[in-house]
Design an enzyme around this catalytic site. Structure first.
Site, PDB file in Angstrom:
ATOM      1  N   LYS A 138     128.862  -4.003 -23.074  1.00  0.00           N
ATOM      2  CA  LYS A 138     129.315  -4.348 -21.825  1.00  0.00           C
ATOM      3  C   LYS A 138     130.789  -2.990 -21.578  1.00  0.00           C
ATOM      4  CE  LYS A 138     131.791  -6.326 -19.855  1.00  0.00           C
ATOM      5  NZ  LYS A 138     132.207  -7.536 -19.044  1.00  0.00           N
ATOM      6  N   LYS A 163     142.726  -2.292 -19.261  1.00  0.00           N
ATOM      7  CA  LYS A 163     141.635  -3.737 -19.642  1.00  0.00           C
ATOM      8  C   LYS A 163     140.791  -2.583 -20.468  1.00  0.00           C
ATOM      9  CE  LYS A 163     139.172  -7.255 -21.330  1.00  0.00           C
ATOM     10  NZ  LYS A 163     139.539  -8.046 -22.673  1.00  0.00           N
TER      11      LYS A 163
HETATM   12  P1  NAD Z   1     130.594 -16.112 -20.081  1.00  0.00           P
HETATM   13  O1  NAD Z   1     129.184 -15.700 -19.931  1.00  0.00           O
HETATM   14  O2  NAD Z   1     130.883 -17.129 -20.811  1.00  0.00           O
HETATM   15  O3  NAD Z   1     131.230 -16.811 -18.808  1.00  0.00           O
HETATM   16  C1  NAD Z   1     131.245 -16.145 -17.077  1.00  0.00           C
HETATM   17  C2  NAD Z   1     130.566 -18.158 -16.190  1.00  0.00           C
HETATM   18  O4  NAD Z   1     129.990 -17.002 -15.493  1.00  0.00           O
HETATM   19  C3  NAD Z   1     129.392 -18.715 -17.262  1.00  0.00           C
HETATM   20  O5  NAD Z   1     129.516 -19.445 -17.228  1.00  0.00           O
HETATM   21  C4  NAD Z   1     128.252 -18.035 -16.082  1.00  0.00           C
HETATM   22  O6  NAD Z   1     127.348 -19.195 -15.271  1.00  0.00           O
HETATM   23  C5  NAD Z   1     129.188 -17.653 -13.969  1.00  0.00           C
HETATM   24  N1  NAD Z   1     128.692 -16.702 -13.691  1.00  0.00           N
HETATM   25  C6  NAD Z   1     128.236 -16.039 -13.482  1.00  0.00           C
HETATM   26  N2  NAD Z   1     127.488 -15.788 -11.934  1.00  0.00           N
HETATM   27  C7  NAD Z   1     128.364 -16.629 -10.987  1.00  0.00           C
HETATM   28  C8  NAD Z   1     127.611 -16.938 -10.157  1.00  0.00           C
HETATM   29  N3  NAD Z   1     127.393 -15.772  -8.667  1.00  0.00           N
HETATM   30  N4  NAD Z   1     128.524 -18.326  -9.547  1.00  0.00           N
HETATM   31  C9  NAD Z   1     129.514 -18.997 -10.093  1.00  0.00           C
HETATM   32  N5  NAD Z   1     129.689 -18.879 -11.839  1.00  0.00           N
HETATM   33  C10 NAD Z   1     128.753 -17.658 -11.801  1.00  0.00           C
HETATM   34  O7  NAD Z   1     131.508 -15.245 -20.268  1.00  0.00           O
HETATM   35  P2  NAD Z   1     133.165 -14.992 -20.587  1.00  0.00           P
HETATM   36  O8  NAD Z   1     133.301 -14.716 -22.401  1.00  0.00           O
HETATM   37  O9  NAD Z   1     134.003 -16.154 -19.622  1.00  0.00           O
HETATM   38  O10 NAD Z   1     133.665 -14.132 -20.252  1.00  0.00           O
HETATM   39  C11 NAD Z   1     133.939 -13.899 -19.056  1.00  0.00           C
HETATM   40  C12 NAD Z   1     134.511 -12.557 -18.362  1.00  0.00           C
HETATM   41  O11 NAD Z   1     136.056 -12.650 -19.921  1.00  0.00           O
HETATM   42  C13 NAD Z   1     133.645 -11.171 -18.945  1.00  0.00           C
HETATM   43  O12 NAD Z   1     134.060 -10.039 -17.660  1.00  0.00           O
HETATM   44  C14 NAD Z   1     134.242 -10.761 -20.111  1.00  0.00           C
HETATM   45  O13 NAD Z   1     134.022  -9.847 -20.708  1.00  0.00           O
HETATM   46  C15 NAD Z   1     135.465 -11.223 -20.219  1.00  0.00           C
HETATM   47  N6  NAD Z   1     136.062 -11.210 -21.357  1.00  0.00           N
HETATM   48  C16 NAD Z   1     135.628 -12.354 -22.177  1.00  0.00           C
HETATM   49  C17 NAD Z   1     136.540 -12.321 -23.690  1.00  0.00           C
HETATM   50  C18 NAD Z   1     136.220 -12.998 -24.800  1.00  0.00           C
HETATM   51  O14 NAD Z   1     136.494 -13.299 -26.085  1.00  0.00           O
HETATM   52  N7  NAD Z   1     135.178 -13.769 -25.028  1.00  0.00           N
HETATM   53  C19 NAD Z   1     138.090 -12.176 -23.813  1.00  0.00           C
HETATM   54  C20 NAD Z   1     138.879 -11.139 -22.532  1.00  0.00           C
HETATM   55  C21 NAD Z   1     138.518 -10.763 -21.378  1.00  0.00           C
END
Ligand code: NAD
Length: 298
Positions: free
Chosen positions: A246, A171
């Site tokens: 990040k 990734k």
């Molecule tokens: P996001 O910030 O929208 O969602 C993350 C969620 O985790 C939030 O709702 C937050 O409140 C929750 N969270 C944080 N700490 C927590 C805890 N201790 N307990 C419970 N909940 C907690 O992020 P996202 O866009 O959903 O991305 C999530 C992961 O996926 C990241 O690592 C990102 O790099 C990866 N990702 C994102 C995308 C994209 O297009 N957004 C694509 C592929 C991968």
């Protein structure tokens, strides 16, 4: 039907857990953000008030969290996954996190008797919603096989990558290439316009020529060329500059640990940092085009 615990119901975890509900599973979701929980409940997820409530009796736990520090808190913290789940529960971390944290999760999970895989995804929010993500899964072969069964409703591609942390490695390297391609696309697109080319004509050429890339076809940073591009919506995020920073930072850390020069990657990381420094970290990462055309805060 299985019982699925889902921790992290954000931009990705929300629609991914909704697809698990649609596949007929009972999904119990937990997130620190009440708005994320409310949205997930609308899609059929049952709200849990703690990690321990979510994981009680679950067949599988998925985590979809922003960074390594959040994954450590959720797995290792008081009342976290490792201290409250039954060791028979399969653990799947789909967050994009650093290799060191992924290894620490593998080690601690194995020491406590759990099967654990690192299973990050590619495909963005649109892929999460459509159930067409690519999953790259690292871990022991039996755990990878078990995880594959659960992952199917969310994925178009499920690719075993090898042992512990190789999913994260795939990734991180993929996203390094994505963001370099995005920066290259921004430079080519702006220069083409300044040389008098119509934006659509140039895109039509590049998309069937050697300048083609996923970034060009999906995130073209010039308005009104590609329907999915954030440039059409004043750079409202599909993938924030902060998240891009990040991810490319994860590649730079991994590169330093392996003595690998990333001259271009380091430069692209600076572009995202400049957006963050200008207060635009919450905007889409394709906004780096404004550093090329000079229109940021113009
Ligand atoms: P996001 O910030 O929208 O969602 C993350 C969620 O985790 C939030 O709702 C937050 O409140 C929750 N969270 C944080 N700490 C927590 C805890 N201790 N307990 C419970 N909940 C907690 O992020 P996202 O866009 O959903 O991305 C999530 C992961 O996926 C990241 O690592 C990102 O790099 C990866 N990702 C994102 C995308 C994209 O297009 N957004 C694509 C592929 C991968």
């Amino acid at each position: 039907m299985s019982v699925v615990a889902w921790i992290g119901l954000g931009n990705m975890g929300g629609p991914m857990s909704a697809n698990m509900v649609a596949a007929g599973h009972e999904v119990r979701g937990f997130d620190l953000n009440p708005d994320a929980v409310t949205t997930a409940v609308t899609a059929g997820v049952t709200a849990a008030s703690s990690i321990s409530e979510a994981v009680a009796g679950a067949d599988v736990v998925f985590t979809m969290l922003p960074k390594g520090e959040h994954a450590r808190a959720v797995y290792f913290g008081d009342g976290g996954v490792l201290s409250t789940a039954d060791p028979a529960t399969l653990l799947v971390d789909s967050s994009t996190i650093d290799i060191e944290t992924a290894q620490a999760l593998h080690d601690a999970a194995a020491a406590a008797g759990f099967r654990f895989v690192d299973a990050p995804v590619s495909g963005g929010m649109s892929g999460a919603t459509a159930g067409s993500l690519t999953f790259m899964i690292g871990g022991r072969a039996d755990a990878v096989a078990d995880a594959t069964t659960f992952i199917e409703p969310m994925a178009a591609n499920i690719i075993p990558t090898g042992g512990a942390t190789t999913g994260q490695a795939a990734k991180i390297c993929n996203n390094l290439m994505l963001f370099i391609n995005l920066a290259a696309t921004a430079e080519g697109a702006v220069l083409a316009e300044r040389l008098g080319l119509d934006k659509q004509v140039f895109w039509d050429i590049a998309s069937v020529s050697s300048g083609d890339s996923w970034a060009l076809r999906t995130w073209y940073p010039i308005k009104d060329v590609v329907a999915t591009a954030a440039s059409n919506r004043d750079f409202a995020p599909t993938f924030t500059a902060t998240l891009a920073s990040k991810d490319i930072g994860l590649a730079i850390t991994a590169a330093r640990a392996t003595d690998t020069p990333l001259e271009i990657g380091e430069h692209v990381a600076e572009l995202f940092q400049r957006l963050i420094d200008e207060g635009e970290g919450g905007k889409d990462c394709s906004m780096i085009v404004k550093l090329v055309d000079g229109s940021l805060h113009a």
